[in-house]
Design a protein around this motif. Structure first.
Motif, mmCIF file in Angstrom:
data_model
loop_
_atom_site.group_PDB
_atom_site.id
_atom_site.type_symbol
_atom_site.label_atom_id
_atom_site.label_comp_id
_atom_site.label_asym_id
_atom_site.label_seq_id
_atom_site.Cartn_x
_atom_site.Cartn_y
_atom_site.Cartn_z
ATOM 1 N N GLY A 350 83.456 35.076 25.057
ATOM 2 C CA GLY A 350 83.682 36.427 24.543
ATOM 3 C C GLY A 350 84.870 36.466 23.611
ATOM 4 O O GLY A 350 85.792 35.641 23.725
ATOM 5 N N ASP A 351 84.841 37.414 22.684
ATOM 6 C CA ASP A 351 85.936 37.545 21.719
ATOM 7 C C ASP A 351 87.134 38.182 22.419
ATOM 8 O O ASP A 351 87.083 39.332 22.846
ATOM 9 C CB ASP A 351 85.490 38.392 20.525
ATOM 10 N N GLN A 352 88.206 37.436 22.473
ATOM 11 C CA GLN A 352 89.399 37.845 23.223
ATOM 12 C C GLN A 352 90.061 39.071 22.605
ATOM 13 O O GLN A 352 90.734 39.833 23.292
ATOM 14 C CB GLN A 352 90.338 36.632 23.249
ATOM 15 N N LEU A 353 89.863 39.269 21.300
ATOM 16 C CA LEU A 353 90.514 40.411 20.642
ATOM 17 C C LEU A 353 89.649 41.669 20.681
ATOM 18 O O LEU A 353 90.166 42.768 20.544
ATOM 19 C CB LEU A 353 90.852 40.050 19.189
ATOM 20 N N LEU A 354 88.339 41.509 20.873
ATOM 21 C CA LEU A 354 87.462 42.682 20.913
ATOM 22 C C LEU A 354 87.320 43.171 22.356
ATOM 23 O O LEU A 354 88.157 43.917 22.830
ATOM 24 C CB LEU A 354 86.124 42.350 20.254
ATOM 25 N N TRP A 355 86.285 42.735 23.079
ATOM 26 C CA TRP A 355 86.162 43.177 24.469
ATOM 27 C C TRP A 355 87.346 42.714 25.316
ATOM 28 O O TRP A 355 87.680 43.318 26.332
ATOM 29 C CB TRP A 355 84.849 42.698 25.093
ATOM 30 N N GLY A 356 88.002 41.631 24.879
ATOM 31 C CA GLY A 356 89.142 41.138 25.648
ATOM 32 C C GLY A 356 90.415 41.938 25.448
ATOM 33 O O GLY A 356 91.393 41.733 26.165
ATOM 34 N N ALA A 357 90.444 42.854 24.475
ATOM 35 C CA ALA A 357 91.701 43.585 24.228
ATOM 36 C C ALA A 357 91.482 44.976 23.622
ATOM 37 O O ALA A 357 91.794 45.984 24.242
ATOM 38 C CB ALA A 357 92.611 42.753 23.325
ATOM 39 N N ALA A 358 90.931 45.027 22.402
ATOM 40 C CA ALA A 358 90.919 46.301 21.669
ATOM 41 C C ALA A 358 89.816 47.267 22.116
ATOM 42 O O ALA A 358 90.044 48.477 22.236
ATOM 43 C CB ALA A 358 90.777 46.019 20.164
#
Ligand code: HSE
Length: 370
Positions: A350-358
């Motif tokens: 998973g994209d750490q900056l999308l579902w993982g953060a923002a």
């Protein structure tokens, strides 16, 4: 009346991804954004969806912050620590939405991941909860990709090995990884032009370059290129890294587990750029067929994709490169392990900056302003 929403830390890496998503989804049309800065106060603010939002306000000015209905911050734990309690003490009763970990495990906060805990979020709002925090990236990505098994309460316990991208440590770390790649490439470029040269000689040279004094390691302390780092964040008393500690604690808080699901494992930094991957061994509570497990996994939410356990599908669709920049949280390598009928493996990306953060933050904001 439209809510006034203060945005802090919107220019950092997570903040920029958040702004990109908000602009794409036209979120700015549903509230009045007020842009803050900790360092460039009164300087020109941003333009989003063709609208200019005026000069930047002081992110440390409690009197200005107090006027807001909602604050969304990606500024980090230090800022939260400095401002949050001061603001609450001043009598501010607005909603605080935060990407940082500082308030995550506090009683007064809910960790937000609405495809998993939407009803808990609504209940918390009804109960006057005002503090909503995004989860740790690996935790959010794990819960999304394995959401079906969690929601059907099928997991007895699980272990995890993570393969975490450089972006999880911050922008400067990503730059350092690129500088390391550059230093290695420069050092061996002439050797690559000579195919007759022994690969073992090249490999020796790479090792020497990577371990030399001038090699850029200020951020990671050691080379990450051509390497991995089996430790993320500080050590806790029981020998776990803090990143490892978060997995079980945060996951069970999000799931509102009456009895904690045991989840433990090792967190490892690797040289991918912004996608975290995770490898799981899961003990199910009962023996169910592989096809049933696949159905449960793929039907849980619209971002999960079940990748068939085949070579081609896996190497094309279950990798950091194929997922980066998307909201998909694919799960694959699902198979029964020869340990026993209730044991399965799974691999997720998973994209750490999308579902993982923002993404959890912008969706929480939407829940409040809609
Ligand atoms: N702690 C994570 C990491 C960042 O170091 O990769 C996501 O919360």
């Amino acid at each position: 009346m439209r809510n006034s929403v203060g945005l802090v830390g919107w220019r950092g890496m997570v903040g920029s991804v958040l702004m990109e998503r908000m602009e794409k989804e036209n979120d700015f049309s549903s509230f009045n954004p007020v842009f803050f800065s900790t360092s460039q106060i009164h300087e020109e603010g941003p333009t989003f969806n063709g609208k200019y939002y005026g000069n930047l306000k002081n992110a440390y000015d409690i009197d200005i912050l107090k006027e807001l209905d909602i604050i969304v911050t990606c500024q980090g734990s230090e800022y939260t620590n400095k401002i949050y309690y001061k603001l609450r003490k001043s009598g501010w009763k607005g909603y605080w939405i935060d990407a940082a970990s500082y308030l995550r495990m506090k009683k007064e906060s809910v960790i937000v991941l609405d495809p998993i805990n939407l009803s808990a979020i609504h209940q918390a709002i009804d109960n006057n909860c005002k503090t909503f925090i995004g989860g740790n990236c690996t935790v959010s990505l794990m819960l999304l990709s394995l959401g079906g098994l969690f929601s059907k309460k099928l997991i007895d316990w699980m272990t995890v090995s993570t393969y975490q991208a450089a972006s999880g440590s911050g922008a400067s770390h990503m730059v350092e990884l690129l500088m390391q790649m550059n230093a290695v490439c420069k050092g061996i470029s002439s050797d690559l032009k000579n195919p007759a040269k022994s690969i073992l000689k090249i490999e020796k040279k790479i090792n020497k370059i990577s371990l030399s004094d001038g090699f850029p390691t200020n951020c990671f302390h050691v080379p990450l290129v051509g390497n991995l780092i089996p430790w993320i964040d500080v050590k806790t008393e029981d020998g776990r890294s803090k990143e490892e500690w978060k997995i079980q604690s945060e996951a069970n808080k999000i799931l509102l587990s009456k009895k904690n699901i045991p989840i433990d494992g090792l967190c490892v930094r690797i040289g991918s750029l912004r996608c975290h991957s995770q490898s799981f061994v899961i003990k199910l509570k009962k023996d169910i067929s592989l096809s049933e497990i696949e159905k449960i996994l793929s039907h849980h939410n619209r971002w999960t994709r079940l990748i068939p356990n085949d070579v081609d599908a896996t190497i094309k669709n279950l990798t950091p490169l194929s997922v980066t920049g998307t909201l998909f949280t694919p799960v694959g390598r699902v198979r029964k392990l020869n340990i026993g009928k209730k044991y399965i493996s799974a691999f997720t990306v998973g994209d750490q900056l999308l579902w993982g953060a923002a993404e959890p933050l912008r969706r929480m904001l939407k829940i409040l302003v809609n």
